[in-house]
Design an enzyme around this catalytic site. Structure first.
Site, PDB file in Angstrom:
ATOM      1  N   SER A   1      46.692  39.803  30.833  1.00  0.00           N
ATOM      2  CA  SER A   1      47.923  40.557  30.993  1.00  0.00           C
ATOM      3  C   SER A   1      48.019  41.246  32.356  1.00  0.00           C
ATOM      4  CB  SER A   1      48.030  41.602  29.868  1.00  0.00           C
ATOM      5  OG  SER A   1      46.944  42.502  29.920  1.00  0.00           O
TER       6      SER A   1
ATOM      7  N   LYS B   1      47.893  48.156  37.712  1.00  0.00           N
ATOM      8  CA  LYS B   1      48.700  47.627  36.612  1.00  0.00           C
ATOM      9  C   LYS B   1      49.613  48.727  36.053  1.00  0.00           C
ATOM     10  CE  LYS B   1      47.693  44.990  32.362  1.00  0.00           C
ATOM     11  NZ  LYS B   1      46.552  44.500  31.576  1.00  0.00           N
TER      12      LYS B   1
ATOM     13  N   SER C   1      42.148  39.764  30.074  1.00  0.00           N
ATOM     14  CA  SER C   1      43.305  40.192  30.865  1.00  0.00           C
ATOM     15  C   SER C   1      43.019  40.561  32.310  1.00  0.00           C
ATOM     16  CB  SER C   1      44.001  41.369  30.172  1.00  0.00           C
ATOM     17  OG  SER C   1      44.668  40.918  29.028  1.00  0.00           O
TER      18      SER C   1
END
Length: 540
Positions: free
Chosen positions: A212, A137, A236
């Protein structure tokens, strides 16, 4: 970068768009005539149909970490061959889903060559993750790479070293080949920002990839990486794993390092964000945890608890509580069906199954939602104002959880006290009822339309309780003929009504249903052991 003035956000965003576009390995991009038509919603089979990958390359990308390690050990494949295959697949999927912020093809292939040379010389793998393609990420910092965490005004942030988790992964032999997209503010269960834009779900382009860690969900779910590194403060890691039909883990806080992750709320400790893996199998999640903790991260990040990963023997002596409904939002018909099928299969396999009545989940939500923005939205709004970037709808939705004004110290302390009391009571109830694990939804639906993932509490409840929770496929897919909408059901509240209206069996038809398994605080090993057992039973 120099000073940034209000109103120049589009110009600044172009810096990262250019990095993204320049990083895509052009030689493996599909020509327009090879891309699916605009009417095609499920694009997950394109790598198989496009003809740019050989059958052997497709086989490489179908492996979990264990499969690749065996192939390396036997000399069947080199790391360079495998990394090339994953980069090819990632390039194709990027054209349709926009999951990547940056490909790291050059450094990944160089690392692959080094690992191959080392193996040739010694006959030994370089570590537990030797040659495993890992995606990361974007807000997990990488040396020399812009790390903006979804904020345009942070495009000038370039870390001088890798985050601790990245350092440990590299030491274990992993090859990091792609960085992935996330939402503005990192506080969406979706993945859209004002820099590289919106990530799409390859299983249905109209549906959310989750957030996310949405780019990670797509990367791992569509087999562009074997293991993905995400972060989770309200779901997330788990929403993206669930919406992309793969595996994921939200570990207990203070086990996996956060040092070097970039955000704008450093020092907020009431609800801790955690780094967690996504993978192709439960074994991948286990391998990630064991490799990271094997690197003794507490020697550097001193707030971590110094507990190495424990190897557990399989154990069927457990009681699984099934949570069919949290009492706030009723899950959609396919989710309830998947839970019922799972309960029957577990029962038949000799696992003790009981119904789990939710314990005051609204109370848990009231505490956690108040603690997500202890300073109110102003730190975020001030950060957006630096460049004039607009506030996206799901960012505003998250702000609506909190009060407009910062909490006072006394209010924050009071919520911390309430949080600890709630944790003790929930744990005591699990003990009293003899329940080891809770099997439940990760979201009311199997999936959700882009921009519409608004109900967090099927995942956030385990963040407020700080209980580890995994995601795995149930084996059930939405069936428009079986999973008819509820008739005569009266919604309990606005959230319930919203989610009830969001269910569209025609649109969701064929979409995989994933389940979530929560265990007890610091019982991460037990959660994965149970997940492995349940996963095997559900696959039968």
């Amino acid at each position: 970068m120099g000073s940034q003035t209000s109103g120049n956000w589009k110009e600044l965003a172009q810096i990262c768009v250019k990095i993204q576009q320049d990083s895509i390995p052009k030689q493996w991009m599909l020509s327009k005539d090879k891309l699916p038509s605009e009417e095609t919603l499920n694009v997950s089979s394109v790598p198989y149909d496009a003809g740019t990958m050989s059958a052997e390359e497709l086989e490489m990308t179908a492996q979990d970490a264990g499969g690749l390690l065996k192939a390396y050990e036997s000399g069947r494949w080199t790391v360079k061959q495998v990394i090339t295959a994953f980069l090819k697949r990632g390039t194709v999927m990027q054209q349709m889903t926009n999951f990547a912020t940056e490909f790291l093809a050059e450094s990944a292939l160089q690392k692959a060559e080094e690992l191959d040379a080392q193996f040739k010389e010694t006959g030994k793998l370089s570590g537990p993750l030797h040659g495993i393609p890992v995606s990361v990420k974007e807000h997990i910092g990488m040396d020399g790479h812009i790390t903006h965490a979804g904020f345009v005004s942070k495009i000038g942030n370039v870390p001088k070293e890798d985050a601790l988790s990245i350092q440990l992964l590299k030491k274990a032999g992993a090859v990091i080949h792609v960085r992935t997209n996330q939402p503005q503010s990192l506080m969406h269960l979706d993945s859209n920002n004002n820099i590289t834009g919106m990530t799409l779900n390859p299983l249905n382009l109209k549906l959310s990839p989750g957030g996310s860690s949405g780019g990670e969900g797509v990367s791992v779910g569509s087999k562009c990486s074997v293991i993905g590194v995400g972060t989770d403060i309200g779901g997330s890691v788990r929403a993206p794993a669930a919406f992309n039909g793969c595996y994921g883990l939200r570990p207990t806080a203070l086990r996996v390092p956060n040092l070097g992750n970039f955000g704008i709320t450093a020092g907020q400790e009431s609800i801790r964000g955690v780094v967690g893996p996504l993978g192709q199998s439960v074994e991948d999640l286990e391998l990630f945890m064991s490799a990271i903790l094997g690197g003794k991260p507490w020697d550097v990040e001193t707030m971590l608890v110094p507990i190495e990963w424990r190897k557990l023997a399989p154990n069927k002596e457990m009681t699984v509580g099934i949570l069919y409904d949290d009492g706030i939002v009723k899950p959609h018909p396919p989710m309830v069906r998947a839970l019922k099928i799972a309960a029957e299969k577990l029962n038949s396999a000799g696992i003790k199954v009981v119904n789990w009545e939710p314990f005051e989940h609204q109370r848990g939500w009231d505490i956690v939602s108040a603690l997500y923005f202890p300073q109110g939205p102003s730190p975020y709004l001030d950060t957006f104002a630096e460049t004039g970037e607009p506030v996206l709808p799901l960012t505003q939705h998250a702000f609506n959880f909190s009060s407009k004004e910062p909490l006072t110290i006394a209010e924050n302390w009071s919520l911390n006290y309430q949080k600890e009391a709630y944790r003790r009571e929930y744990h005591a109830l699990m003990k009293e009822r003899g329940v080891d694990f809770i099997l439940c939804p990760a979201y009311p639906g199997a999936g959700v339309l882009q921009g519409m993932a608004k109900y967090w509490n099927y995942t956030a409840i385990w963040n407020i309780l700080d209980q580890p929770a995994s995601i795995f496929p149930s084996g059930v897919k939405v069936d428009k003929d079986i999973d008819r909408p509820y008739e005569g059901y009266t919604p309990r509240n606005g959230h319930d009504e919203w989610e009830l209206k969001a269910y569209d069996p025609e649109l969701m038809h064929g979409f995989p249903v994933c389940l979530q398994l929560a265990g007890k605080h610091f019982h991460d090993e037990e959660v994965l052991q149970a997940s492995k057992l349940i996963d095997a039973i559900l696959k039968k």
